[in-house]
Design a protein around this motif. Structure first.
Motif, PDB file in Angstrom:
ATOM      1  N   LEU A  49       0.824  -1.201   0.000  1.00 34.54           N
ATOM      2  CA  LEU A  49       0.000   0.000   0.000  1.00 34.54           C
ATOM      3  C   LEU A  49       0.857   1.248   0.000  1.00 34.54           C
ATOM      4  O   LEU A  49       0.626   2.184  -0.753  1.00 34.54           O
ATOM      5  CB  LEU A  49      -0.941  -0.007   1.208  1.00 34.54           C
ATOM      6  N   ALA A  51      -5.074   4.978  -9.181  1.00 32.23           N
ATOM      7  CA  ALA A  51      -5.084   3.643  -8.598  1.00 32.23           C
ATOM      8  C   ALA A  51      -3.785   2.939  -8.954  1.00 32.23           C
ATOM      9  O   ALA A  51      -3.404   2.880 -10.129  1.00 32.23           O
ATOM     10  CB  ALA A  51      -6.277   2.837  -9.105  1.00 32.23           C
ATOM     11  N   TYR A  62      -1.910  -0.838  -8.566  1.00 32.93           N
ATOM     12  CA  TYR A  62      -2.360  -2.203  -8.333  1.00 32.93           C
ATOM     13  C   TYR A  62      -1.270  -3.195  -8.730  1.00 32.93           C
ATOM     14  O   TYR A  62      -0.367  -2.890  -9.509  1.00 32.93           O
ATOM     15  CB  TYR A  62      -3.636  -2.502  -9.135  1.00 32.93           C
ATOM     16  N   HIS A 117      -5.153  -6.051  -5.367  1.00 32.00           N
ATOM     17  CA  HIS A 117      -4.465  -5.311  -4.307  1.00 32.00           C
ATOM     18  C   HIS A 117      -4.330  -3.826  -4.669  1.00 32.00           C
ATOM     19  O   HIS A 117      -3.239  -3.280  -4.781  1.00 32.00           O
ATOM     20  CB  HIS A 117      -3.089  -5.911  -4.009  1.00 32.00           C
ATOM     21  N   PHE A 118      -5.467  -3.170  -4.845  1.00 31.43           N
ATOM     22  CA  PHE A 118      -5.494  -1.776  -5.275  1.00 31.43           C
ATOM     23  C   PHE A 118      -5.129  -0.822  -4.140  1.00 31.43           C
ATOM     24  O   PHE A 118      -5.535  -1.016  -2.996  1.00 31.43           O
ATOM     25  CB  PHE A 118      -6.889  -1.412  -5.786  1.00 31.43           C
ATOM     26  N   SER A 119      -4.390   0.202  -4.481  1.00 31.24           N
ATOM     27  CA  SER A 119      -4.150   1.348  -3.606  1.00 31.24           C
ATOM     28  C   SER A 119      -4.761   2.555  -4.306  1.00 31.24           C
ATOM     29  O   SER A 119      -4.333   2.924  -5.406  1.00 31.24           O
ATOM     30  CB  SER A 119      -2.647   1.552  -3.390  1.00 31.24           C
ATOM     31  N   HIS A 140     -15.150   2.399  -7.281  1.00 25.55           N
ATOM     32  CA  HIS A 140     -14.230   1.275  -7.390  1.00 25.55           C
ATOM     33  C   HIS A 140     -14.975  -0.063  -7.368  1.00 25.55           C
ATOM     34  O   HIS A 140     -14.675  -0.968  -8.166  1.00 25.55           O
ATOM     35  CB  HIS A 140     -13.211   1.330  -6.259  1.00 25.55           C
ATOM     36  N   THR A 172     -10.438  -3.751   3.118  1.00 30.40           N
ATOM     37  CA  THR A 172     -10.853  -3.195   1.835  1.00 30.40           C
ATOM     38  C   THR A 172      -9.819  -2.166   1.380  1.00 30.40           C
ATOM     39  O   THR A 172      -9.030  -1.664   2.194  1.00 30.40           O
ATOM     40  CB  THR A 172     -12.221  -2.511   1.941  1.00 30.40           C
ATOM     41  N   PRO A 173      -9.787  -1.816   0.086  1.00 31.59           N
ATOM     42  CA  PRO A 173      -8.849  -0.787  -0.372  1.00 31.59           C
ATOM     43  C   PRO A 173      -8.968   0.521   0.400  1.00 31.59           C
ATOM     44  O   PRO A 173      -7.962   1.149   0.732  1.00 31.59           O
ATOM     45  CB  PRO A 173      -9.225  -0.609  -1.849  1.00 31.59           C
ATOM     46  N   ARG A 174     -10.194   0.943   0.719  1.00 33.14           N
ATOM     47  CA  ARG A 174     -10.371   2.182   1.475  1.00 33.14           C
ATOM     48  C   ARG A 174      -9.833   2.043   2.894  1.00 33.14           C
ATOM     49  O   ARG A 174      -9.177   2.954   3.415  1.00 33.14           O
ATOM     50  CB  ARG A 174     -11.853   2.573   1.508  1.00 33.14           C
ATOM     51  N   GLN A 183      -7.451   0.113   3.820  1.00 40.69           N
ATOM     52  CA  GLN A 183      -5.994   0.105   3.709  1.00 40.69           C
ATOM     53  C   GLN A 183      -5.447   1.520   3.594  1.00 40.69           C
ATOM     54  O   GLN A 183      -4.437   1.865   4.210  1.00 40.69           O
ATOM     55  CB  GLN A 183      -5.572  -0.727   2.499  1.00 40.69           C
ATOM     56  N   GLU A 184      -6.117   2.358   2.813  1.00 43.14           N
ATOM     57  CA  GLU A 184      -5.696   3.763   2.693  1.00 43.14           C
ATOM     58  C   GLU A 184      -5.722   4.451   4.052  1.00 43.14           C
ATOM     59  O   GLU A 184      -4.788   5.169   4.423  1.00 43.14           O
ATOM     60  CB  GLU A 184      -6.626   4.505   1.732  1.00 43.14           C
TER      61      GLU A 184
END
Length: 224
Positions: free
Chosen positions: A11, A31, A33, A43-45, A54, A169-171, A173-174
């Protein structure tokens, strides 16, 4: 003896790449990935992309995306514009995907791929709204020049905290990454374009998933 510097997790690597590229070529949404062996993005950032957008992309529109990894790899160029990608697919797919982009205020997209010796391993999507306009030929040339840096970054090792982050989730992780940087709820909301109640809801979910009771414990559980 001094300790070796900590390796970035996936991330953080994504966020670093996003910051570096958008300092040179501005974008509205981004994004980063990873690309698996089946040439599927994972594995999106994300940067400033809403979870709704998304999720809709993953569930309904990714198969219409002319810039998905398989298409970009087949095109033989590490930097591909939306116009170039759409020229390689059918009219129906193009219309469906254009509709998705227009509903989300996106007027142009550029994809940058990083490869090892065998296949694409990571990608960076830069999306623009009407306020920034379409990517110019000079900007595409600049992205070609920067692509090598993305390749170096994507091939670098990173920490084992990714396994712990994979359950989020990606969010989430952010938000976890921003918490590690010491960001307040207000700073997180401003950085991600979210409301404070939404940030608090995400924090509650993060505490529950990691079985911790506060921000400090969360950072320790995920990153230490």
């Amino acid at each position: 003896m001094s300790q070796s510097p900590a390796l970035p997790d996936a991330l953080e690597l994504g966020q670093r790449c996003i910051r570096a590229f958008t300092q040179v070529v501005p974008a509205t949404l981004c994004a980063f990935y990873r690309i698996d062996e089946q040439l599927q993005a994972q594995h999106f950032s994300l940067h400033r992309m809403t979870p709704h957008m998304h999720d809709a992309y993953l569930q309904r529109y990714r198969h219409y995306d002319p810039l998905r990894p398989r298409n970009c790899a087949a095109a033989g160029s590490p930097v591909l514009s939306l116009h170039m990608g759409m020229a390689q697919q059918g009219r129906h797919e193009t219309e469906v995907y254009q509709g998705f982009l227009q509903r989300n205020g996106v007027c142009d997209v550029v994809e940058i791929l990083a490869s090892d010796s065998q296949r694409p391993i990571a990608g960076l999507s830069l999306l623009r709204d009407a306020s920034l306009g379409r990517f110019s030929p000079d900007e595409l040339t600049t992205l070609h020049a920067l692509q090598g840096l993305l390749e170096i970054a994507a091939q670098a090792p990173y920490s084992q905290s990714d396994q712990r982050l994979a359950a989020l989730t990606p969010r989430e992780q952010e938000i976890a990454w921003l918490l590690r940087e010491g960001a307040s709820n207000k700073a997180i909301a401003q950085h991600l374009g979210l409301g404070l109640p939404t940030v608090k809801t995400h924090l509650i979910n993060l505490f529950r998933k990691t079985a911790v009771g506060n921000r400090t414990e969360l950072v320790k559980a995920l990153f230490l």
